[in-house]
Design a protein around this motif. Sequence first.
Motif, PDB file in Angstrom:
ATOM      1  N   THR A 160      -0.007  -5.767  -7.385  1.00  9.70           N
ATOM      2  CA  THR A 160       0.127  -5.243  -8.749  1.00  9.70           C
ATOM      3  C   THR A 160      -1.097  -4.421  -9.122  1.00  9.70           C
ATOM      4  O   THR A 160      -0.981  -3.333  -9.700  1.00  9.70           O
ATOM      5  CB  THR A 160       0.307  -6.398  -9.749  1.00  9.70           C
ATOM      6  N   ALA A 161      -2.278  -4.931  -8.788  1.00 10.06           N
ATOM      7  CA  ALA A 161      -3.506  -4.221  -9.119  1.00 10.06           C
ATOM      8  C   ALA A 161      -3.583  -2.879  -8.387  1.00 10.06           C
ATOM      9  O   ALA A 161      -4.014  -1.871  -8.963  1.00 10.06           O
ATOM     10  CB  ALA A 161      -4.717  -5.084  -8.767  1.00 10.06           C
ATOM     11  N   LEU A 162      -3.153  -2.851  -7.133  1.00 10.10           N
ATOM     12  CA  LEU A 162      -3.176  -1.601  -6.377  1.00 10.10           C
ATOM     13  C   LEU A 162      -2.196  -0.592  -6.964  1.00 10.10           C
ATOM     14  O   LEU A 162      -2.483   0.607  -7.051  1.00 10.10           O
ATOM     15  CB  LEU A 162      -2.854  -1.868  -4.910  1.00 10.10           C
ATOM     16  N   LEU A 196      -1.486   4.570   0.458  1.00  7.39           N
ATOM     17  CA  LEU A 196      -1.468   5.299  -0.798  1.00  7.39           C
ATOM     18  C   LEU A 196      -1.095   6.753  -0.538  1.00  7.39           C
ATOM     19  O   LEU A 196      -1.304   7.272   0.566  1.00  7.39           O
ATOM     20  CB  LEU A 196      -2.838   5.237  -1.479  1.00  7.39           C
ATOM     21  N   GLN A 197      -0.585   7.398  -1.567  1.00 11.64           N
ATOM     22  CA  GLN A 197      -0.180   8.799  -1.441  1.00 11.64           C
ATOM     23  C   GLN A 197      -1.352   9.690  -1.051  1.00 11.64           C
ATOM     24  O   GLN A 197      -1.193  10.710  -0.386  1.00 11.64           O
ATOM     25  CB  GLN A 197       0.417   9.271  -2.763  1.00 11.64           C
ATOM     26  N   THR A 201      -5.415   4.115   3.797  1.00 10.87           N
ATOM     27  CA  THR A 201      -4.641   3.004   4.352  1.00 10.87           C
ATOM     28  C   THR A 201      -5.569   1.853   4.727  1.00 10.87           C
ATOM     29  O   THR A 201      -6.754   2.055   4.990  1.00 10.87           O
ATOM     30  CB  THR A 201      -3.859   3.417   5.615  1.00 10.87           C
ATOM     31  N   GLU A 202      -5.003   0.653   4.734  1.00 11.13           N
ATOM     32  CA  GLU A 202      -5.687  -0.538   5.254  1.00 11.13           C
ATOM     33  C   GLU A 202      -4.643  -1.473   5.825  1.00 11.13           C
ATOM     34  O   GLU A 202      -3.514  -1.531   5.344  1.00 11.13           O
ATOM     35  CB  GLU A 202      -6.473  -1.262   4.163  1.00 11.13           C
ATOM     36  N   LEU A 220      -7.261  -2.524   0.686  1.00  6.95           N
ATOM     37  CA  LEU A 220      -7.180  -1.123   0.295  1.00  6.95           C
ATOM     38  C   LEU A 220      -7.736  -0.913  -1.109  1.00  6.95           C
ATOM     39  O   LEU A 220      -8.443   0.065  -1.379  1.00  6.95           O
ATOM     40  CB  LEU A 220      -5.729  -0.644   0.379  1.00  6.95           C
ATOM     41  N   LEU A 221      -7.431  -1.849  -2.012  1.00  2.00           N
ATOM     42  CA  LEU A 221      -7.946  -1.734  -3.375  1.00  2.00           C
ATOM     43  C   LEU A 221      -9.465  -1.813  -3.395  1.00  2.00           C
ATOM     44  O   LEU A 221     -10.132  -1.028  -4.086  1.00  2.00           O
ATOM     45  CB  LEU A 221      -7.344  -2.840  -4.242  1.00  2.00           C
ATOM     46  N   ASP A 222     -10.024  -2.763  -2.649  1.00  2.00           N
ATOM     47  CA  ASP A 222     -11.483  -2.880  -2.582  1.00  2.00           C
ATOM     48  C   ASP A 222     -12.108  -1.589  -2.066  1.00  2.00           C
ATOM     49  O   ASP A 222     -13.151  -1.141  -2.563  1.00  2.00           O
ATOM     50  CB  ASP A 222     -11.885  -4.045  -1.674  1.00  2.00           C
ATOM     51  N   ARG A 223     -11.439  -0.992  -1.092  1.00  2.00           N
ATOM     52  CA  ARG A 223     -11.982   0.240  -0.497  1.00  2.00           C
ATOM     53  C   ARG A 223     -11.965   1.407  -1.481  1.00  2.00           C
ATOM     54  O   ARG A 223     -12.973   2.061  -1.706  1.00  2.00           O
ATOM     55  CB  ARG A 223     -11.181   0.591   0.755  1.00  2.00           C
TER      56      ARG A 223
END
Length: 229
Positions: A160-162, A196-197, A201-202, A220-223
């Motif tokens: 959800t956060a991503l 992600l668009q 990627t992760e 991925l979000l952390d990155r």
Amino acid sequence: MKLSGPLREFQDRLGHVFATPDYLIRAVTHSSMSSPHRDDNQRLEFLGDRVLGLVMSEALLNADVNAAEGLLAPRFNALVRKETCADVARQIDLGAVLKLGRSEMLTGGRRKEALLADAMEAVIAAIYVDAGFEVARDRVVAMWGDRIHNVEKDARDAKTALQEFAQGQGEAPPSYVEIARSGPDHAPIFTIEARLQSGATEQAQAPSKRQAEQAAAKALLDRVQGESK
């Protein structure tokens, strides 16, 4: 009915000795083992979900007396979701005492997240019907422990956060692709790639697709959040 040795040991981990052992036996009996003479844990699961909800609602109100409903709702969802229940179940090694049919045994049922989460709710209900709400509340609060006070950082799941991050960047929602699956059928390991668009990627690995997707989303979000600072 008397409890087996493993179930007596489980009582110690649970922190509650059952006055009526049948409640615990029913709570750890999966539907794959049910019969006309053996009840499964589905009805207890239904009740336990409600008991857990009430306990967590009360605990959150007590933990932050000034929090508005808009803050409490996501915290509540984080504490009662299947992933959290399964995590607590693993903490007390609930999987070791589950009574499963052959098909579930062969497909790694003791490690399945949904099965562990459902059984955890059933165990909560078993405590409730055996000893009442106050005892059930105390045991749940003890098992959930620091999760209740640290829930703010876990209030939104990583996927959800991503997705919210992607929307904030004007991008399409992230996608999740299964890259590989390894291990035997009863204990698979999934490799999932979050994309992600933008092209970022992760990847992450876990015993279930849901766990792998969450782990990949978090990585991925952390990155991307780190890169945007």
